[in-house]
Design an enzyme around this catalytic site. Structure first.
Site, PDB file in Angstrom:
ATOM      1  N   ALA A 142       0.891  -1.467  -0.039  1.00  0.00           N
ATOM      2  CA  ALA A 142      -0.161  -0.033   0.061  1.00  0.00           C
ATOM      3  C   ALA A 142       0.920   1.260  -0.068  1.00  0.00           C
ATOM      4  O   ALA A 142       0.854   2.247   0.883  1.00  0.00           O
ATOM      5  CB  ALA A 142      -0.895  -0.123   1.180  1.00  0.00           C
ATOM      6  N   HIS A 148       3.191   4.543  -0.492  1.00  0.00           N
ATOM      7  CA  HIS A 148       3.047   5.934  -0.653  1.00  0.00           C
ATOM      8  C   HIS A 148       4.067   6.676  -0.570  1.00  0.00           C
ATOM      9  O   HIS A 148       5.359   6.121  -0.754  1.00  0.00           O
ATOM     10  CB  HIS A 148       2.108   6.522   0.626  1.00  0.00           C
ATOM     11  CG  HIS A 148       2.622   6.179   1.881  1.00  0.00           C
ATOM     12  ND1 HIS A 148       3.818   6.368   2.136  1.00  0.00           N
ATOM     13  CD2 HIS A 148       2.304   5.354   2.961  1.00  0.00           C
ATOM     14  CE1 HIS A 148       4.115   6.039   3.761  1.00  0.00           C
ATOM     15  NE2 HIS A 148       3.144   5.175   3.987  1.00  0.00           N
ATOM     16  N   GLY A 158       6.106   8.270   1.363  1.00  0.00           N
ATOM     17  CA  GLY A 158       6.958   7.680   2.377  1.00  0.00           C
ATOM     18  C   GLY A 158       7.791   6.597   1.932  1.00  0.00           C
ATOM     19  O   GLY A 158       9.154   6.724   2.031  1.00  0.00           O
ATOM     20  N   HIS A 159       7.149   5.665   1.543  1.00  0.00           N
ATOM     21  CA  HIS A 159       8.014   4.653   0.819  1.00  0.00           C
ATOM     22  C   HIS A 159       8.912   4.939  -0.463  1.00  0.00           C
ATOM     23  O   HIS A 159       9.858   4.560  -0.587  1.00  0.00           O
ATOM     24  CB  HIS A 159       7.129   3.228   0.460  1.00  0.00           C
ATOM     25  CG  HIS A 159       6.200   2.727   1.442  1.00  0.00           C
ATOM     26  ND1 HIS A 159       4.658   3.064   1.566  1.00  0.00           N
ATOM     27  CD2 HIS A 159       6.415   2.195   2.566  1.00  0.00           C
ATOM     28  CE1 HIS A 159       4.298   2.310   2.560  1.00  0.00           C
ATOM     29  NE2 HIS A 159       5.075   1.936   3.222  1.00  0.00           N
ATOM     30  N   LYS A 165       9.486   7.437  10.953  1.00  0.00           N
ATOM     31  CA  LYS A 165       8.072   7.373  10.965  1.00  0.00           C
ATOM     32  C   LYS A 165       7.850   6.371  12.269  1.00  0.00           C
ATOM     33  O   LYS A 165       7.050   6.524  13.170  1.00  0.00           O
ATOM     34  CB  LYS A 165       7.260   7.020   9.923  1.00  0.00           C
ATOM     35  CG  LYS A 165       5.871   6.587   9.945  1.00  0.00           C
ATOM     36  CD  LYS A 165       4.751   7.602  10.562  1.00  0.00           C
ATOM     37  CE  LYS A 165       3.466   6.988  10.877  1.00  0.00           C
ATOM     38  NZ  LYS A 165       3.220   5.630  10.710  1.00  0.00           N
ATOM     39  N   GLN A 215      10.637   1.251  16.023  1.00  0.00           N
ATOM     40  CA  GLN A 215      11.094  -0.058  15.042  1.00  0.00           C
ATOM     41  C   GLN A 215      12.568   0.212  14.556  1.00  0.00           C
ATOM     42  O   GLN A 215      13.325  -0.684  14.465  1.00  0.00           O
ATOM     43  CB  GLN A 215      10.079  -0.128  14.013  1.00  0.00           C
ATOM     44  CG  GLN A 215      10.530  -0.890  12.814  1.00  0.00           C
ATOM     45  CD  GLN A 215       9.412  -1.063  11.761  1.00  0.00           C
ATOM     46  OE1 GLN A 215       8.391  -1.759  11.981  1.00  0.00           O
ATOM     47  NE2 GLN A 215       9.694  -0.404  10.641  1.00  0.00           N
ATOM     48  N   ARG A 231      -2.189   3.304   7.049  1.00  0.00           N
ATOM     49  CA  ARG A 231      -3.253   3.340   7.784  1.00  0.00           C
ATOM     50  C   ARG A 231      -4.285   4.657   7.727  1.00  0.00           C
ATOM     51  O   ARG A 231      -5.343   4.337   8.294  1.00  0.00           O
ATOM     52  CB  ARG A 231      -2.982   2.889   9.538  1.00  0.00           C
ATOM     53  CG  ARG A 231      -2.737   1.645   9.453  1.00  0.00           C
ATOM     54  CD  ARG A 231      -2.539   0.915  10.823  1.00  0.00           C
ATOM     55  NE  ARG A 231      -2.220  -0.282  11.148  1.00  0.00           N
ATOM     56  CZ  ARG A 231      -1.058  -1.000  11.353  1.00  0.00           C
ATOM     57  NH1 ARG A 231       0.016  -0.172  11.502  1.00  0.00           N
ATOM     58  NH2 ARG A 231      -1.051  -2.370  11.509  1.00  0.00           N
TER      59      ARG A 231
HETATM   60  P1  AMP Z   1       5.329   0.067   6.122  1.00  0.00           P
HETATM   61  O1  AMP Z   1       5.052  -0.375   4.730  1.00  0.00           O
HETATM   62  O2  AMP Z   1       4.232   0.785   6.884  1.00  0.00           O
HETATM   63  O3  AMP Z   1       5.802  -1.402   7.316  1.00  0.00           O
HETATM   64  O4  AMP Z   1       6.553   0.923   6.399  1.00  0.00           O
HETATM   65  C1  AMP Z   1       7.577   0.615   5.504  1.00  0.00           C
HETATM   66  C2  AMP Z   1       8.825   1.633   5.638  1.00  0.00           C
HETATM   67  O5  AMP Z   1       8.319   2.839   5.331  1.00  0.00           O
HETATM   68  C3  AMP Z   1       9.442   1.531   7.277  1.00  0.00           C
HETATM   69  O6  AMP Z   1      10.720   1.590   7.196  1.00  0.00           O
HETATM   70  C4  AMP Z   1       8.404   2.769   7.656  1.00  0.00           C
HETATM   71  O7  AMP Z   1       9.091   3.506   8.505  1.00  0.00           O
HETATM   72  C5  AMP Z   1       8.556   3.565   6.325  1.00  0.00           C
HETATM   73  N1  AMP Z   1       7.429   4.588   6.292  1.00  0.00           N
HETATM   74  C6  AMP Z   1       6.373   4.545   6.667  1.00  0.00           C
HETATM   75  N2  AMP Z   1       5.819   5.757   6.416  1.00  0.00           N
HETATM   76  C7  AMP Z   1       6.719   6.588   6.302  1.00  0.00           C
HETATM   77  C8  AMP Z   1       6.701   7.962   5.808  1.00  0.00           C
HETATM   78  N3  AMP Z   1       5.383   8.854   6.377  1.00  0.00           N
HETATM   79  N4  AMP Z   1       7.822   8.610   5.899  1.00  0.00           N
HETATM   80  C9  AMP Z   1       8.976   8.174   5.639  1.00  0.00           C
HETATM   81  N5  AMP Z   1       9.145   6.610   5.914  1.00  0.00           N
HETATM   82  C10 AMP Z   1       7.908   6.051   5.997  1.00  0.00           C
END
Ligand code: AMP
Length: 268
Positions: free
Chosen positions: A34, A36, A38-39, A151, A155, A189
């Site tokens: 999913a 965005h 940030g990824h 973020k 973790q 989320r």
């Molecule tokens: P997730 O898919 O939520 O498990 O996140 C995968 C990676 O993307 C993890 O290292 C998160 O910390 C990072 N991440 C998620 N949201 C953001 C964001 N808004 N800005 C920067 N990195 C992010």
């Protein structure tokens, strides 16, 4: 080079063997999909550090509690692959649960005390699940560098500790949080939020930024509660050890309706 996709460990390791033969540097960006902006920022940074960028997409059942959102966590594989291709990643690793945890799988990596505070107190077992899957992903890919977002600050601290404690020879890079124009941290989320909750959500970051000293914590909690948040915690912690502190990092987890939001800032 076009994006290749491996949905099992054999495909992953065949692709990585080719990179090793060509003496290329590998970067890994673990995600739950999913995707965005940030990824995408992590992928863009990964490209600066490596010739071959692997993004994993795996919604890891071991890091969800029995009453959490594993079943309804957003899944968007097709558009995720498109985004990864456009961002210049070379390989998407999209393992199944069976590929990650084959029959007979038994081992858990536990980060110990670091995984039992803050979010760990409210999500028992969550960071064991995170450390286990990230440990496996790091060892499956053996990248030169792996990138994570601030973020998920706890973790990130846990993963830094993990590679140090287990002598996993690679660099861990943490990147600043990418936000919406109104300050809300991007998160897969956020899609759960109703329009009313979405309108309230930016107050979380605004409040975090307003905190200067420990004396600001209680009024900040009151303001968030007043606005409709249900707080799990709002605390100042040491930026590395996450021990209680008067300077370092301010971290928050709070519910808006059925959505749990987390955020954190450096205490300026
Ligand atoms: P997730 O898919 O939520 O498990 O996140 C995968 C990676 O993307 C993890 O290292 C998160 O910390 C990072 N991440 C998620 N949201 C953001 C964001 N808004 N800005 C920067 N990195 C992010």
């Amino acid at each position: 080079m076009q994006l290749a996709v491996a949905d099992n460990i054999a495909g992953l390791q065949e692709a990585l063997a080719g990179v090793a033969r060509a003496s290329g540097r590998v970067a890994l960006v673990p995600t739950m999909g999913a995707l965005h902006a940030g990824h995408m920022a992590l992928i863009a940074e990964a490209r600066k550090h490596a010739d071959f960028v692997v993004a994993s997409i795996f919604v890891n059942p071991k890091q969800f509690g029995p009453n959490e959102d594993y079943g309804r966590y957003p899944r968007a594989l097709e558009s995720d692959l498109k985004k990864l291709g456009e961002a210049g990643a070379q390989l998407a690793y999209t393992p199944s649960v069976e590929d990650m945890y084959p029959e007979g799988y038994s081992t858990t990596i536990s980060p110990g005390a670091l995984g039992q505070i803050l979010c760990g107190q409210f999500r028992p077992g969550h960071f064991d699940g995170v450390a286990t899957v990230v440990g496996k992903l790091l060892l499956r890919c053996l990248p030169h560098v792996a990138l994570f977002g601030e973020k998920d600050y706890q973790q990130l601290c846990i993963i830094r500790r993990l590679v140090t404690d287990l002598d996993i020879p690679m660099e861990i890079i943490g990147l600043p949080t990418i936000r919406e124009a109104d300050g809300l941290a991007l998160s897969s989320r956020n899609a759960y939020l109703t329009p009313e909750e979405r309108a309230t959500a930016p107050l979380l970051y605004k409040t975090l930024k307003s905190i200067r000293t420990p004396a600001d914590i209680e009024p900040a909690k009151a303001a968030l509660t007043q606005a409709g948040f249900k707080l799990d915690y709002l605390e100042i912690r040491d930026a590395e050890t996450l021990a209680p502190a008067t300077s370092g990092r301010v971290l928050v987890a709070a519910w808006l309706g059925k959505t749990r939001l987390i955020d954190n800032v450096e205490l300026s």
